[in-house]
Design a protein around this motif. Structure first.
Motif, PDB file in Angstrom:
ATOM      1  N   ALA A  19       0.818  -1.223   0.255  1.00 27.97           N
ATOM      2  CA  ALA A  19       0.186  -0.214  -0.056  1.00 27.97           C
ATOM      3  C   ALA A  19       0.871   1.293   0.057  1.00 27.97           C
ATOM      4  O   ALA A  19       1.830   1.173   0.775  1.00 27.97           O
ATOM      5  CB  ALA A  19      -0.794  -0.005   1.349  1.00 27.97           C
ATOM      6  N   GLY A  20       0.361   2.247  -0.860  1.00 27.89           N
ATOM      7  CA  GLY A  20       1.304   3.417  -0.938  1.00 27.89           C
ATOM      8  C   GLY A  20       2.486   3.538  -2.082  1.00 27.89           C
ATOM      9  O   GLY A  20       3.154   4.626  -2.262  1.00 27.89           O
ATOM     10  N   LEU A  21       2.789   2.177  -2.415  1.00 24.90           N
ATOM     11  CA  LEU A  21       3.905   1.911  -3.370  1.00 24.90           C
ATOM     12  C   LEU A  21       3.544   2.235  -4.908  1.00 24.90           C
ATOM     13  O   LEU A  21       2.419   1.577  -5.160  1.00 24.90           O
ATOM     14  CB  LEU A  21       4.498   0.833  -2.994  1.00 24.90           C
ATOM     15  N   ASP A 117       8.078   3.328  -7.146  1.00 23.50           N
ATOM     16  CA  ASP A 117       9.028   2.698  -6.139  1.00 23.50           C
ATOM     17  C   ASP A 117       9.343   1.347  -6.696  1.00 23.50           C
ATOM     18  O   ASP A 117      10.223   0.671  -5.816  1.00 23.50           O
ATOM     19  CB  ASP A 117       8.194   2.716  -4.728  1.00 23.50           C
ATOM     20  N   ILE A 118       8.478   0.577  -7.220  1.00 28.78           N
ATOM     21  CA  ILE A 118       8.608  -0.860  -7.798  1.00 28.78           C
ATOM     22  C   ILE A 118       8.532  -0.878  -9.208  1.00 28.78           C
ATOM     23  O   ILE A 118       7.720  -0.109  -9.884  1.00 28.78           O
ATOM     24  CB  ILE A 118       7.487  -1.801  -7.201  1.00 28.78           C
ATOM     25  N   GLY A 163      10.433 -10.183 -13.073  1.00 28.07           N
ATOM     26  CA  GLY A 163      11.183  -9.801 -11.346  1.00 28.07           C
ATOM     27  C   GLY A 163      10.949  -8.166 -11.175  1.00 28.07           C
ATOM     28  O   GLY A 163      10.320  -7.645 -11.945  1.00 28.07           O
ATOM     29  N   ILE A 164      11.653  -7.798 -10.207  1.00 24.35           N
ATOM     30  CA  ILE A 164      11.332  -6.555  -9.618  1.00 24.35           C
ATOM     31  C   ILE A 164      12.634  -5.598  -9.819  1.00 24.35           C
ATOM     32  O   ILE A 164      13.784  -6.226  -9.446  1.00 24.35           O
ATOM     33  CB  ILE A 164      10.879  -6.402  -8.412  1.00 24.35           C
ATOM     34  N   LEU A 165      12.581  -4.592  -9.845  1.00 18.59           N
ATOM     35  CA  LEU A 165      13.546  -3.364  -9.755  1.00 18.59           C
ATOM     36  C   LEU A 165      13.057  -2.518  -8.653  1.00 18.59           C
ATOM     37  O   LEU A 165      11.996  -1.876  -8.623  1.00 18.59           O
ATOM     38  CB  LEU A 165      13.887  -2.469 -11.144  1.00 18.59           C
ATOM     39  N   ALA A 166      13.981  -2.101  -7.891  1.00 19.05           N
ATOM     40  CA  ALA A 166      13.745  -1.279  -6.560  1.00 19.05           C
ATOM     41  C   ALA A 166      15.087  -0.443  -6.272  1.00 19.05           C
ATOM     42  O   ALA A 166      16.160  -0.565  -6.508  1.00 19.05           O
ATOM     43  CB  ALA A 166      13.127  -2.037  -5.332  1.00 19.05           C
ATOM     44  N   ARG A 167      14.662   0.839  -5.334  1.00 19.48           N
ATOM     45  CA  ARG A 167      15.868   1.509  -4.862  1.00 19.48           C
ATOM     46  C   ARG A 167      16.681   1.008  -3.842  1.00 19.48           C
ATOM     47  O   ARG A 167      17.790   1.367  -3.398  1.00 19.48           O
ATOM     48  CB  ARG A 167      15.401   2.861  -4.772  1.00 19.48           C
TER      49      ARG A 167
END
Length: 385
Positions: A19-21, A117-118, A163-167
């Motif tokens: 939530a919020g991302l 974010d994601i 898949g995922i990229l994130a900071r």
């Protein structure tokens, strides 16, 4: 440089661990009611508008993520550079004037710019790991088959992953936990492989940037050759693995898209056009020897990377090339193909800089070891990287 988004979406999000991302969706994944572009304008002209979200998008939305928009991808995901002949090159804020890496270029750019974010992406031959390295991000290519690709445009199905990229490592873990489903126990890691036959091909600048991150893991370091005498070839074993990967991927890519290309006559950028042209000439017989190499690499990974061990190497040969430069695709694929050939998970984490530009460390675990990599990122990301 261009905006990373193909379009933005007014999505309020929901309740749940995400939530919020804000979620940036690579334009290979279906969004209900929105055309899927696959990086080429001819694709949406010849395909129906999807009525449902891709399964990965649906899972992330159900966990509370708010879709920020669809992002630019390299054409049909067959590039590692991040430059699209039709839609431009998304910005790389970590290396201005340099490419973001592909084919998950827009998702990486959106996350690096702080617009999401994601970043949801795909990785067939490095398309999450390379952008993560170029943009100073965390990125995970999961074990092949663990994350559903239903509702996503394929390229080479036996290699494709989502898949995922994130900071940061925490956000990567949150999003990947949603996609991976039923969690598996993370094996404690005590040993890291830094094989001399792989690291011997790395430039000194990249070694100096990445090796401190390996040492800071605080694990036993094993530098024994990875391949040894196990693969017979006139060229180095790592090169044999790259050739096998490239041949099999090209064969599958033409089987996947050849009929559409012949019928729809899409216009491709030069690099993608050349790869499809070469792929069209392959025969099933051309895949026999590469398939044997693939099987040997898969066995080798099981033997050399058991529970408690990870394989370490740079996520890319060096920092991001400048926009307009021709990248050394073969050098990149030498570093990314082991995970693809074996179906293993590979994670890129920020490691340092070379020539003042980001470079990433790639960690590979045995197939099924996704949680092991994520736990390692949780443990080390904020402390050493």
């Amino acid at each position: 440089m261009t905006d990373p988004f193909m379009l933005t979406v007014d999505d309020a999000g929901g309740e749940g661990p995400l939530a919020g991302l804000r979620l940036a969706v690579k334009d290979l994944f279906d969004l209900a009611g929105t055309p899927t572009g696959a990086g080429n304008p001819r694709w949406p002209e010849t395909h129906e508008v999807p009525e449902a979200d891709a399964e990965a998008v649906a899972l992330l939305r159900a966990a509370g993520a708010r879709v920020a928009g669809k992002t630019v991808t390299d054409e049909l995901a067959w590039s590692l550079n991040g430059s699209n002949a039709h839609y431009g090159t998304p910005e790389n804020p970590a290396a201005p004037g340099h490419v973001p890496g592909g084919s998950s270029s827009g998702s990486a750019s959106a996350v690096a710019l702080g617009l999401a974010d994601i970043g949801l992406g795909t990785d067939t031959g490095g398309s999450i790991r390379v952008p993560a390295s170029y943009c100073g991000l965390f990125g995970l290519r999961p074990t092949h088959g663990r994350v559903s690709l239903a509702g996503a445009v394929p390229l080479a199905p036996s290699f494709d992953t989502a898949g995922i990229l994130a900071r940061d490592a925490a956000t990567l873990r949150l999003a990947m936990d949603v996609l991976l489903g039923e969690p598996r126990e993370a094996a404690p890691v005590t040993r890291v492989l830094v094989p001399q036959d792989i690291w011997g091909e790395i430039s000194q600048d990249t070694k100096r940037a990445v090796m401190p991150a390996v040492e800071a893991l605080g694990l036993e370091i094993d530098t024994a050759p990875f391949f040894g005498e196990r693969l017979s070839a006139e060229v180095s074993s790592l090169e044999a693995a790259r050739v096998a990967y490239a041949t099999l991927q090209a064969w599958e890519s033409w089987q996947t898209h050849g009929a559409w290309i012949a019928q729809a006559q899409p216009e491709f950028g030069l690099g993608v056009a050349a790869r499809f042209q070469n792929a069209s000439k392959l025969t099933a017989a051309d895949t026999e020897a590469p398939a044997q190499v693939r099987a040997k690499v898969a066995v080798l990974v099981r033997e050399r990377v058991p529970e408690g061990t990870v394989l370490a190497m740079p996520a890319a040969p060096g920092p991001a090339p400048r926009v307009g430069e021709i990248p050394d695709r073969e050098a990149i694929v030498r570093l990314t193909c082991i995970a693809g050939l074996s179906g293993a998970p590979g994670m890129a984490v920020p490691a340092g800089t070379a020539a003042d530009l980001p470079v990433g460390l790639q960690l590979v675990a045995a197939p099924g070891g996704d949680e092991t990599l994520l736990a390692l990122a949780d443990h080390t990301g904020s402390d050493i990287l």
